[in-house]
Design a protein around this motif. Sequence first.
Motif, short mmCIF file in Angstrom:
data_model
loop_
_atom_site.label_atom_id
_atom_site.label_comp_id
_atom_site.label_asym_id
_atom_site.label_seq_id
_atom_site.Cartn_x
_atom_site.Cartn_y
_atom_site.Cartn_z
N HIS A 178 0.83 -1.22 0.00
CA HIS A 178 0.00 0.00 0.00
C HIS A 178 0.86 1.26 0.00
CE1 HIS A 178 1.05 -0.57 4.19
NE2 HIS A 178 0.85 0.73 4.33
N ASN A 179 2.14 1.13 0.33
CA ASN A 179 3.08 2.26 0.36
C ASN A 179 3.56 2.69 -1.03
OD1 ASN A 179 3.55 2.76 3.27
ND2 ASN A 179 4.33 0.66 3.25
N HIS A 180 3.29 1.92 -2.06
CA HIS A 180 3.88 2.17 -3.38
C HIS A 180 3.75 3.62 -3.87
CE1 HIS A 180 4.70 -2.15 -4.94
NE2 HIS A 180 5.04 -2.01 -3.68
N PRO A 181 2.57 4.24 -3.85
CA PRO A 181 2.51 5.63 -4.35
C PRO A 181 3.40 6.59 -3.54
CG PRO A 181 0.31 4.69 -4.21
CD PRO A 181 1.24 3.72 -3.53
N GLU A 182 3.37 6.48 -2.23
CA GLU A 182 4.21 7.34 -1.39
C GLU A 182 5.68 7.00 -1.59
OE1 GLU A 182 3.25 9.93 1.48
OE2 GLU A 182 2.16 9.98 -0.39
N LEU A 183 5.97 5.71 -1.70
CA LEU A 183 7.35 5.27 -1.87
C LEU A 183 7.94 5.80 -3.18
CD1 LEU A 183 9.67 3.57 -0.76
CD2 LEU A 183 8.69 1.60 -1.96
N GLU A 184 7.16 5.77 -4.24
CA GLU A 184 7.65 6.29 -5.52
C GLU A 184 7.91 7.80 -5.44
OE1 GLU A 184 8.86 4.56 -8.08
OE2 GLU A 184 8.48 2.93 -6.68
N ARG A 185 7.01 8.51 -4.79
CA ARG A 185 7.23 9.95 -4.60
C ARG A 185 8.51 10.19 -3.79
NH1 ARG A 185 4.65 13.92 -2.15
NH2 ARG A 185 4.17 12.70 -0.30
N LEU A 186 8.67 9.41 -2.72
CA LEU A 186 9.84 9.56 -1.85
C LEU A 186 11.12 9.19 -2.60
CD1 LEU A 186 11.08 10.13 0.92
CD2 LEU A 186 10.54 7.76 1.56
N ARG A 187 11.10 8.08 -3.31
CA ARG A 187 12.30 7.66 -4.05
C ARG A 187 12.77 8.74 -5.01
NH1 ARG A 187 11.34 1.33 -5.67
NH2 ARG A 187 12.30 0.47 -3.80
N SER A 188 11.85 9.34 -5.74
CA SER A 188 12.27 10.37 -6.70
C SER A 188 12.85 11.59 -5.99
CB SER A 188 11.11 10.76 -7.62
OG SER A 188 10.08 11.37 -6.90
N SER A 189 12.44 11.83 -4.75
CA SER A 189 12.98 12.97 -4.01
C SER A 189 14.33 12.69 -3.37
CB SER A 189 12.00 13.37 -2.89
OG SER A 189 10.80 13.85 -3.42
N VAL A 190 14.55 11.45 -2.91
CA VAL A 190 15.77 11.17 -2.14
C VAL A 190 16.85 10.40 -2.90
CG1 VAL A 190 14.52 11.23 0.05
CG2 VAL A 190 14.94 9.03 -1.07
N ARG A 191 16.48 9.72 -3.97
CA ARG A 191 17.47 8.90 -4.69
C ARG A 191 18.72 9.70 -5.04
NH1 ARG A 191 18.69 4.41 -6.75
NH2 ARG A 191 16.83 3.25 -6.20
N PRO A 192 18.59 10.93 -5.56
CA PRO A 192 19.81 11.66 -5.96
C PRO A 192 20.82 11.87 -4.83
CG PRO A 192 17.86 12.73 -6.86
CD PRO A 192 17.38 11.67 -5.91
N PHE A 193 20.37 12.01 -3.60
CA PHE A 193 21.35 12.26 -2.52
C PHE A 193 21.51 11.10 -1.55
CE2 PHE A 193 17.43 13.96 -0.71
CZ PHE A 193 17.49 13.63 0.63
N LEU A 194 20.65 10.08 -1.60
CA LEU A 194 20.81 8.94 -0.70
C LEU A 194 21.41 7.72 -1.38
CD1 LEU A 194 17.58 8.71 1.53
CD2 LEU A 194 19.81 9.65 2.11
N PHE A 195 21.05 7.48 -2.64
CA PHE A 195 21.41 6.19 -3.24
C PHE A 195 22.20 6.32 -4.54
CE2 PHE A 195 17.67 5.14 -0.63
CZ PHE A 195 18.27 4.20 0.18
N GLU A 196 22.74 7.47 -4.86
CA GLU A 196 23.55 7.57 -6.07
C GLU A 196 24.92 8.09 -5.76
OE1 GLU A 196 21.31 9.70 -9.06
OE2 GLU A 196 19.95 8.02 -9.27
#
Length: 160
Positions: free
Chosen positions: A142-160
């Motif tokens: 059920h987290n998928h929509p929020e998770l996708e929004r979060l991933r696009s916000s944090v991926r550049p500074f957390l996971f790249e």
Amino acid sequence: MTNKFRHHVHVLPEDDANRQIANGFISFNPNLNRLIQILPPSGGWLKVVNELKTVQGPKMQNIPLRILVLLIDFDDDTDRLTYVRAQIPDALQSRVFVLGVWSEPERLKAEFNKTFEGIGEALAQDCADNQQTFWNHELLRHNHPELERLRSSVRPFLFE
């Protein structure tokens, strides 16, 4: 301690089980420790909402690079996300995210046969690999929509 002049994430957990999951997420990669700060547990999902409105939200007005994750139990309530998202001030909608176990973390712990921190590590691995292995579990999907929004916000500074 996070630097308010750099992108960072604060996590506001409902309870100690959610705090441990967040700790496991951070322990996945030691570099995350300087980018993610876990706040003390609030003591219930309504207290998380209250802290958002009275403490964390007002602080975020002056810290534009902060992202806030509200880590709550959904307690099988189909309206909980809608209610909580409605409490987020309009100016912060793009920087506040609501995630959590559909029922409660103890049930997820039994299903995964992992510690709470082990669950957090598995979820972080999914994020780092851009996968949905653990996030696809029935208690988390059920987290998928929020998770996708979060991933696009944090991926550049957390996971790249």
